[in-house]
Scaffold this active site. Sequence first.
Site, PDB file in Angstrom:
ATOM      1  N   GLU A 146       5.210   7.792  20.718  1.00 27.83           N
ATOM      2  CA  GLU A 146       6.448   7.594  19.970  1.00 27.83           C
ATOM      3  C   GLU A 146       7.239   8.905  19.956  1.00 27.83           C
ATOM      4  O   GLU A 146       6.674   9.990  19.881  1.00 27.83           O
ATOM      5  CB  GLU A 146       6.119   7.177  18.543  1.00 27.83           C
TER       6      GLU A 146
ATOM      7  N   LYS B 206      11.476  -0.647  17.395  1.00 22.60           N
ATOM      8  CA  LYS B 206      10.458  -0.666  16.344  1.00 22.60           C
ATOM      9  C   LYS B 206      10.869  -1.600  15.213  1.00 22.60           C
ATOM     10  O   LYS B 206      11.977  -1.508  14.678  1.00 22.60           O
ATOM     11  CB  LYS B 206      10.258   0.748  15.824  1.00 22.60           C
TER      12      LYS B 206
ATOM     13  N   CYS C 211       3.912   2.499  16.552  1.00 26.91           N
ATOM     14  CA  CYS C 211       3.375   3.225  15.395  1.00 26.91           C
ATOM     15  C   CYS C 211       3.145   2.331  14.167  1.00 26.91           C
ATOM     16  O   CYS C 211       2.162   1.603  14.108  1.00 26.91           O
ATOM     17  CB  CYS C 211       4.289   4.398  15.073  1.00 26.91           C
TER      18      CYS C 211
END
Length: 273
Positions: free
Chosen positions: A41, A113, A155
């Site tokens: 990330e 994300k 993440c």
Amino acid sequence: MLTIGVLQMTSGVDPEANLAVIEDAAKRCAKRGALMLFTPEMSLLLDRDRARARAWIESDAPDRVIESLSVIAAKQHLDIVVGSIPVAAGGGKWANRTHYFHPDLGPPVTYDKTHMFDVDLASGESWRESNAYEPGREVVTVEDTPLGRLGLTICYDLRFPALFGALGDRRCDAIAVPAAFTRPTGAAHWHVMLRARAIEAQAFVIAAAQVGRHEDGRETYGHSLVVDPWGEVLLDMGGDAPGLGFCDIDLGRIREVRAQVPALANRREIAKS
């Protein structure tokens, strides 16, 4: 059996320096015979100073970096999964966006994300990702990769089983989980959650991670992992230093695990009350 490269990074505030690290890793992957490279990330820019980051994100620099990465993938004949790059998303906010580069110079497949990291930790750290970033709203898979069907996450998405359930329903063969986990949350939950997600989806999980102390002052946990569909850890790059790791993947393992425990085939919808 195929080989993948996993890049563990200590990304800083200079995108050109971070790009050089990725390019060097791509060359080393090609020399080793790896077919894919996974990066963490915020590979290209890890900077908690949002005023400073804005100057880069809202310029034409991200587009130039994306073009450079496409050329690198083509030149090295390598599929590259860049864990995420911050890009302008409109409405004054940004997107935390994965880019999957094929070596054919076509446009990258992207994923934004979904889950924003808005927390106050016992360590005193406070994060409000939603102040700057617009969440994604689509489940994204990449078809016909060297690993088969690849699911994309980033993440904090790791903490939300419904997303991984959707990827399991799509019969993903592998799932990417690029990350920049904090040290406290990483030490508590990183290994167990990644193993659980691999077991639930009955897929390989590849988690390239940020590690160490960064220029902006934050510290990240590291321990880039590759986990097989049975939950076995095939690669753990530790929490001390950046580097490039390699892992051999036996795709036949997916079929073996799904035959032994047919959880995906036996899954039923649970009625909501």
